[in-house]
Scaffold this motif. Structure first.
Motif, PDB file in Angstrom:
ATOM      1  N   GLY A   1      -0.300 -78.399  56.617  1.00  0.00           N
ATOM      2  CA  GLY A   1       0.088 -76.997  56.731  1.00  0.00           C
ATOM      3  C   GLY A   1      -0.560 -76.052  55.749  1.00  0.00           C
TER       4      GLY A   1
ATOM      5  N   VAL B   1      -9.604 -73.306  58.085  1.00  0.00           N
ATOM      6  CA  VAL B   1      -8.632 -72.415  57.450  1.00  0.00           C
ATOM      7  C   VAL B   1      -9.385 -71.479  56.499  1.00  0.00           C
ATOM      8  N   ASP B   2      -8.644 -70.549  55.917  1.00  0.00           N
ATOM      9  CA  ASP B   2      -9.213 -69.609  54.963  1.00  0.00           C
ATOM     10  C   ASP B   2      -9.739 -70.382  53.746  1.00  0.00           C
TER      11      ASP B   2
ATOM     12  N   THR C   1       1.091 -73.980  51.092  1.00  0.00           N
ATOM     13  CA  THR C   1       0.299 -73.178  52.030  1.00  0.00           C
ATOM     14  C   THR C   1      -1.060 -72.772  51.471  1.00  0.00           C
TER      15      THR C   1
ATOM     16  N   VAL D   1      -4.881 -79.692  55.500  1.00  0.00           N
ATOM     17  CA  VAL D   1      -4.777 -78.833  56.678  1.00  0.00           C
ATOM     18  C   VAL D   1      -3.710 -79.368  57.629  1.00  0.00           C
TER      19      VAL D   1
ATOM     20  N   ARG E   1      -3.090 -73.472  54.529  1.00  0.00           N
ATOM     21  CA  ARG E   1      -3.863 -72.496  55.292  1.00  0.00           C
ATOM     22  C   ARG E   1      -4.875 -71.728  54.446  1.00  0.00           C
ATOM     23  N   ARG E   2      -4.946 -72.070  53.160  1.00  0.00           N
ATOM     24  CA  ARG E   2      -5.928 -71.423  52.287  1.00  0.00           C
ATOM     25  C   ARG E   2      -6.382 -72.434  51.238  1.00  0.00           C
TER      26      ARG E   2
ATOM     27  N   ASP F   1      -6.194 -61.789  50.764  1.00  0.00           N
ATOM     28  CA  ASP F   1      -6.912 -62.112  51.997  1.00  0.00           C
ATOM     29  C   ASP F   1      -8.407 -61.831  51.929  1.00  0.00           C
TER      30      ASP F   1
END
Length: 276
Positions: free
Chosen positions: A86, A117-118, A56, A83, A88-89, A173
């Motif tokens: 899956g 994504v991040d 992730t 991406v 996401r960062r 985050d």
């Protein structure tokens, strides 16, 4: 959190990132061409899918700055596949001025920024660990560090700081959309660096300025391709020209503390016996 993938997981930054993640009890998968938990080769997309499975967050590294490398495709294609798988960062280790057109890592940065994504981009200056684990260690051990840098100064950044910023970006985050220029707290010359290492080790070490063309020839003689040798030489000459002396606040912005000093790096590295 699912698995965090660390490319270049056996390298200067990757190994330090993986160690911090493991200490924190986070699931981490190291990947590289010749070691780690998974084999990964940017030139072999067949190795990407197994490495990305269940991941992730990912730390991305472009290990080659050779002109023969397809920088327009390797990291951008990997970003797309990551991406889709899956992730996401994304945290990319880049380089100073990679945001400019023509830089070998420009396409990689653009791909990460446009991934949807991040993302976080790290742009470190020259690593302090180049003196202890990298290309300058041989010169340190031989007593003569011959580089085309003159009296130029640069704020060497400790790989421990880079790793700590990367871990924060991979697990927190608040770093999304940030570009962190990472430097040490002050610029120093190679002569001063050699002197600090000499005092810490009891060795006689000096820096000798070398003509750029001579340096290129020496790099090619020990196995570097001509384009890589010329690229590296241009970077070192830029230090001598005074264009690499600026300090940045990236470490403090990311971590809330000043960067580690070169003196601390030297003291700890000498105590650990890396120059014995």
């Amino acid at each position: 959190m699912k698995t965090i993938l660390v490319l270049g997981g056996t390298g200067k930054t990757g190994s330090r990132i993986a160690r911090r993640l493991e200490v924190a009890g986070l699931p981490v998968r190291t990947a590289s061409r010749t070691g780690g938990d998974a084999r990964f080769d940017l030139d072999d997309p067949a190795t990407w899918t197994p490495a990305l499975r269940g991941v992730t967050a990912a730390y991305l590294v472009e290990p080659s700055l050779s002109a023969s490398t397809d920088h327009q495709a390797r990291i951008p294609r990997l970003v797309t596949e990551a991406v889709t798988a899956g992730v996401r960062r994304l945290v990319l280790i880049s380089a100073p001025r990679a945001g400019e057109d023509g830089h070998p890592l420009h396409a990689a940065e653009q791909a990460v920024r446009g991934s949807g994504v991040d993302w976080t981009i790290l742009r470190p200056q020259w690593f302090a660990q180049n003196f202890s684990e990298g290309p300058w260690r041989t010169g340190i051990l031989a007593g003569t560090l011959a580089l085309p840098t003159g009296e130029g100064r640069t704020p060497f950044v400790d790989a421990e700081d880079i790793a700590e910023v990367a871990v924060a970006a991979l697990t927190e985050d608040r770093h999304g959309g940030q570009v962190y220029d990472l430097t040490g707290p002050r610029p120093i010359s190679f002569g001063e660096a050699a002197g600090l290492i000499a005092r810490a080790t009891g060795r006689t070490i000096r820096h000798v300025d070398v003509d750029p063309e001579v340096f290129v020839e020496r790099q090619v003689a020990v196995g570097a391709s001509p384009d890589v040798a010329r690229f590296l030489t241009r970077l070192l000459v830029a230090i001598g020209n005074g264009s690499e002396a600026a300090i940045s606040d990236g470490v403090e912005r990311a971590l809330g503390r000043p960067p580690r000093t070169f003196e601390t790096f030297v003291t700890e590295t000498a105590a650990a016996g890396h120059w014995n």
